[in-house]
Design a protein around this motif. Structure first.
Motif, PDB file in Angstrom:
ATOM      1  N   GLY A  91      31.104 136.116   5.044  1.00 14.24           N
ATOM      2  CA  GLY A  91      30.240 136.592   6.157  1.00 14.24           C
ATOM      3  C   GLY A  91      29.228 135.553   6.384  1.00 14.24           C
ATOM      4  O   GLY A  91      28.612 134.669   5.745  1.00 14.24           O
ATOM      5  N   LEU A  92      29.198 135.219   7.786  1.00 20.34           N
ATOM      6  CA  LEU A  92      28.675 134.084   8.496  1.00 20.34           C
ATOM      7  C   LEU A  92      27.053 134.545   8.717  1.00 20.34           C
ATOM      8  O   LEU A  92      26.773 135.715   9.289  1.00 20.34           O
ATOM      9  N   SER A  93      25.819 133.854   8.621  1.00 20.55           N
ATOM     10  CA  SER A  93      24.729 133.848   9.054  1.00 20.55           C
ATOM     11  C   SER A  93      24.119 132.748   9.872  1.00 20.55           C
ATOM     12  O   SER A  93      23.777 131.633   9.364  1.00 20.55           O
ATOM     13  N   ARG A  94      24.025 132.916  11.230  1.00 17.88           N
ATOM     14  CA  ARG A  94      23.477 131.761  12.110  1.00 17.88           C
ATOM     15  C   ARG A  94      21.933 131.696  11.634  1.00 17.88           C
ATOM     16  O   ARG A  94      21.521 130.389  11.489  1.00 17.88           O
ATOM     17  N   GLU A  95      21.443 132.831  11.271  1.00 14.71           N
ATOM     18  CA  GLU A  95      20.045 132.728  11.250  1.00 14.71           C
ATOM     19  C   GLU A  95      19.641 131.805   9.863  1.00 14.71           C
ATOM     20  O   GLU A  95      18.599 130.891   9.813  1.00 14.71           O
ATOM     21  N   HIS A  96      20.640 131.982   8.839  1.00 13.38           N
ATOM     22  CA  HIS A  96      20.134 131.241   7.687  1.00 13.38           C
ATOM     23  C   HIS A  96      21.266 130.053   7.506  1.00 13.38           C
ATOM     24  O   HIS A  96      21.232 129.362   6.390  1.00 13.38           O
ATOM     25  N   LEU A  97      21.902 129.854   8.368  1.00 17.93           N
ATOM     26  CA  LEU A  97      22.879 128.737   8.524  1.00 17.93           C
ATOM     27  C   LEU A  97      23.736 128.491   7.238  1.00 17.93           C
ATOM     28  O   LEU A  97      23.742 127.566   6.347  1.00 17.93           O
ATOM     29  N   SER A  98      24.429 129.792   7.010  1.00 21.14           N
ATOM     30  CA  SER A  98      24.918 130.004   5.731  1.00 21.14           C
ATOM     31  C   SER A  98      26.411 130.852   5.757  1.00 21.14           C
ATOM     32  O   SER A  98      26.368 131.626   6.915  1.00 21.14           O
ATOM     33  N   LEU A  99      27.255 130.820   5.125  1.00 18.51           N
ATOM     34  CA  LEU A  99      28.420 131.513   5.047  1.00 18.51           C
ATOM     35  C   LEU A  99      28.577 132.072   3.451  1.00 18.51           C
ATOM     36  O   LEU A  99      28.701 131.238   2.376  1.00 18.51           O
TER      37      LEU A  99
ATOM     38  N   ARG B 126      27.987 116.863   5.680  1.00 17.74           N
ATOM     39  CA  ARG B 126      27.307 117.580   4.663  1.00 17.74           C
ATOM     40  C   ARG B 126      27.309 119.189   4.458  1.00 17.74           C
ATOM     41  O   ARG B 126      26.818 119.633   5.363  1.00 17.74           O
ATOM     42  N   VAL B 127      27.892 119.507   3.516  1.00 22.45           N
ATOM     43  CA  VAL B 127      27.989 121.319   3.321  1.00 22.45           C
ATOM     44  C   VAL B 127      27.576 121.289   1.859  1.00 22.45           C
ATOM     45  O   VAL B 127      28.244 120.782   1.018  1.00 22.45           O
ATOM     46  N   TRP B 128      26.700 122.231   1.766  1.00 18.94           N
ATOM     47  CA  TRP B 128      26.241 122.636   0.225  1.00 18.94           C
ATOM     48  C   TRP B 128      26.973 123.835  -0.063  1.00 18.94           C
ATOM     49  O   TRP B 128      27.162 124.835   0.537  1.00 18.94           O
ATOM     50  N   LEU B 129      27.279 123.872  -1.328  1.00 25.93           N
ATOM     51  CA  LEU B 129      28.055 125.239  -2.098  1.00 25.93           C
ATOM     52  C   LEU B 129      27.019 125.451  -3.033  1.00 25.93           C
ATOM     53  O   LEU B 129      26.663 124.652  -4.071  1.00 25.93           O
ATOM     54  N   HIS B 130      26.612 126.755  -3.188  1.00 24.69           N
ATOM     55  CA  HIS B 130      25.424 127.270  -4.003  1.00 24.69           C
ATOM     56  C   HIS B 130      26.172 128.449  -4.602  1.00 24.69           C
ATOM     57  O   HIS B 130      26.774 129.301  -4.277  1.00 24.69           O
ATOM     58  N   TYR B 131      25.517 128.657  -5.927  1.00 23.62           N
ATOM     59  CA  TYR B 131      25.941 129.754  -6.866  1.00 23.62           C
ATOM     60  C   TYR B 131      24.485 130.326  -7.593  1.00 23.62           C
ATOM     61  O   TYR B 131      24.191 129.395  -8.305  1.00 23.62           O
TER      62      TYR B 131
ATOM     63  N   VAL C 286      24.803 124.685   5.785  1.00 26.84           N
ATOM     64  CA  VAL C 286      24.505 123.212   6.522  1.00 26.84           C
ATOM     65  C   VAL C 286      22.842 123.234   6.548  1.00 26.84           C
ATOM     66  O   VAL C 286      22.049 124.193   6.407  1.00 26.84           O
ATOM     67  N   GLU C 287      22.501 121.898   6.949  1.00 25.04           N
ATOM     68  CA  GLU C 287      21.149 121.862   7.227  1.00 25.04           C
ATOM     69  C   GLU C 287      20.369 121.915   8.367  1.00 25.04           C
ATOM     70  O   GLU C 287      19.282 122.147   8.621  1.00 25.04           O
ATOM     71  N   HIS C 288      21.397 121.720   9.328  1.00 19.95           N
ATOM     72  CA  HIS C 288      20.952 121.591  10.903  1.00 19.95           C
ATOM     73  C   HIS C 288      21.783 122.700  11.732  1.00 19.95           C
ATOM     74  O   HIS C 288      22.833 122.967  11.321  1.00 19.95           O
TER      75      HIS C 288
ATOM     76  N   LEU D 284      30.580 125.501   9.592  1.00 24.28           N
ATOM     77  CA  LEU D 284      30.800 126.900   8.636  1.00 24.28           C
ATOM     78  C   LEU D 284      31.697 127.892   9.349  1.00 24.28           C
ATOM     79  O   LEU D 284      32.412 128.487   8.790  1.00 24.28           O
ATOM     80  N   GLN D 285      31.552 127.959  10.836  1.00 17.34           N
ATOM     81  CA  GLN D 285      32.408 128.947  11.633  1.00 17.34           C
ATOM     82  C   GLN D 285      33.910 128.491  11.330  1.00 17.34           C
ATOM     83  O   GLN D 285      34.789 129.163  11.043  1.00 17.34           O
ATOM     84  N   PHE D 286      34.143 127.102  11.361  1.00 19.72           N
ATOM     85  CA  PHE D 286      35.579 126.934  11.188  1.00 19.72           C
ATOM     86  C   PHE D 286      35.869 126.782   9.601  1.00 19.72           C
ATOM     87  O   PHE D 286      37.059 127.273   9.420  1.00 19.72           O
TER      88      PHE D 286
END
Length: 99
Positions: free
Chosen positions: A7-15, A61-66, A77-79, A86-88
């Motif tokens: 799931g994508l979140s534009r608000e949190h710039l995350s996937l 730069r893309v961050w992967l978190h767990y 992503v940061e910006h 992330l959409q791609f």
């Protein structure tokens, strides 16, 4: 390891990635995920309850978190201008095996 949902979140710039992984097996999962997304691992950080990897995707730069306690995995992503990355990457994530 199967990926169940994303799931994508534009608000949190995350996937967000809901997958069969855990803290102890994250290395194998993350390595396979990075390869599937054609990302290069730049840096790996971890602590008592968290993994954070810096990936390079075509110069971005893309961050992967767990996080262990929430059992959550996500890319970020940061910006705002990088959200399209992330959409791609989201389109490259099938529900199925990535390891």
């Amino acid at each position: 390891m199967p990926i169940h949902t994303t799931g994508l979140s534009r608000e949190h710039l995350s996937l967000q990635i809901d997958a069969d992984t855990d803290f102890d097996h994250f290395d194998g999962f993350a390595t396979a995920l990075a390869a599937m997304l054609d990302c290069r691992v730049v840096e790996r950080q971890w602590g008592a309850d968290r993994h954070q990897w810096l990936l390079d995707f075509e110069g971005s730069r893309v961050w992967l978190h767990y996080e262990f306690y929430g059992d959550i995995c996500w890319l970020s992503v940061e910006h705002d201008s990088e959200f399209e990355i992330l959409q791609f990457l989201h389109r490259l994530l099938p529900a199925g095996d990535c390891a």
